[in-house]
Motif scaffolding. Structure first.
Motif, PDB file in Angstrom:
ATOM      1  N   GLY A 190     -12.081 -65.080 -21.771  1.00 30.77           N
ATOM      2  CA  GLY A 190     -12.384 -65.979 -23.005  1.00 30.77           C
ATOM      3  C   GLY A 190     -12.326 -65.214 -24.395  1.00 30.77           C
ATOM      4  O   GLY A 190     -12.227 -66.013 -25.265  1.00 30.77           O
ATOM      5  N   TYR A 191     -12.355 -63.867 -24.442  1.00 32.10           N
ATOM      6  CA  TYR A 191     -12.346 -63.332 -25.735  1.00 32.10           C
ATOM      7  C   TYR A 191     -11.103 -63.122 -26.338  1.00 32.10           C
ATOM      8  O   TYR A 191     -10.177 -62.915 -25.640  1.00 32.10           O
ATOM      9  N   ALA A 192     -11.183 -63.229 -27.624  1.00 26.94           N
ATOM     10  CA  ALA A 192     -10.079 -63.064 -28.337  1.00 26.94           C
ATOM     11  C   ALA A 192      -9.062 -61.675 -28.276  1.00 26.94           C
ATOM     12  O   ALA A 192      -9.886 -60.658 -28.106  1.00 26.94           O
ATOM     13  N   GLY A 193      -7.896 -61.725 -27.962  1.00 26.26           N
ATOM     14  CA  GLY A 193      -7.053 -60.483 -27.641  1.00 26.26           C
ATOM     15  C   GLY A 193      -7.224 -59.788 -26.248  1.00 26.26           C
ATOM     16  O   GLY A 193      -6.648 -59.008 -26.050  1.00 26.26           O
ATOM     17  N   ARG A 194      -8.051 -60.541 -25.515  1.00 23.62           N
ATOM     18  CA  ARG A 194      -8.051 -60.009 -24.041  1.00 23.62           C
ATOM     19  C   ARG A 194      -6.694 -60.879 -23.194  1.00 23.62           C
ATOM     20  O   ARG A 194      -6.466 -61.917 -23.483  1.00 23.62           O
ATOM     21  N   THR A 195      -6.250 -60.071 -22.532  1.00 21.61           N
ATOM     22  CA  THR A 195      -5.107 -60.625 -21.412  1.00 21.61           C
ATOM     23  C   THR A 195      -5.575 -60.805 -20.060  1.00 21.61           C
ATOM     24  O   THR A 195      -6.495 -60.040 -19.753  1.00 21.61           O
ATOM     25  N   GLU A 196      -4.964 -61.835 -19.459  1.00 22.59           N
ATOM     26  CA  GLU A 196      -5.392 -61.847 -18.010  1.00 22.59           C
ATOM     27  C   GLU A 196      -4.826 -60.610 -17.237  1.00 22.59           C
ATOM     28  O   GLU A 196      -3.949 -60.249 -17.530  1.00 22.59           O
ATOM     29  N   LEU A 197      -5.624 -60.135 -16.052  1.00 22.18           N
ATOM     30  CA  LEU A 197      -5.125 -59.320 -15.212  1.00 22.18           C
ATOM     31  C   LEU A 197      -4.169 -60.077 -14.467  1.00 22.18           C
ATOM     32  O   LEU A 197      -4.026 -61.054 -13.872  1.00 22.18           O
TER      33      LEU A 197
END
Length: 104
Positions: free
Chosen positions: A59-66
């Motif tokens: 949910g955090y900005a800039g994070r991508t799914e694994l």
């Protein structure tokens, strides 16, 4: 890298797959080295009680799914916000407060 270590744990879980010096050692507690394996060009020892934990906060900005192939190597565990009222009530009761519920 994770798959390499998981494969080594599976391989060395059976004593007959280990080097002769490690065949008599238990695979559980207490943690014991049960063999050596190649990890990206380095030879390292394996203690089969090692583990991996990853935190996914998509949910955090800039994070991508694994990626799905990496997700498949881990078991998921949902985390929730702790019930602070219940925790406070138990702490107060442990200290001997008679009205712990009302105080919490």
């Amino acid at each position: 890298q994770v798959k390499t270590i998981l494969d080594a744990i599976v391989k060395f879980s059976k004593p007959e797959n280990r080097d002769p010096e490690f065949q008599s050692l238990p695979a559980g507690t207490p943690p014991e080295k049960v063999g050596y394996f190649d990890f990206m060009g380095d030879t390292i020892s394996l203690i089969p009680t090692c583990g991996f934990w990853i935190t996914m906060n998509p949910g955090y900005a800039g994070r991508t799914e694994l990626p799905e192939n990496l997700k498949a190597l881990f078991r998921s565990c949902a985390m929730i916000r702790p019930d602070m009222k219940l925790i406070q009530e138990n702490m107060l009761m442990a200290e001997g407060f008679q009205t712990a519920r009302a105080l919490s």
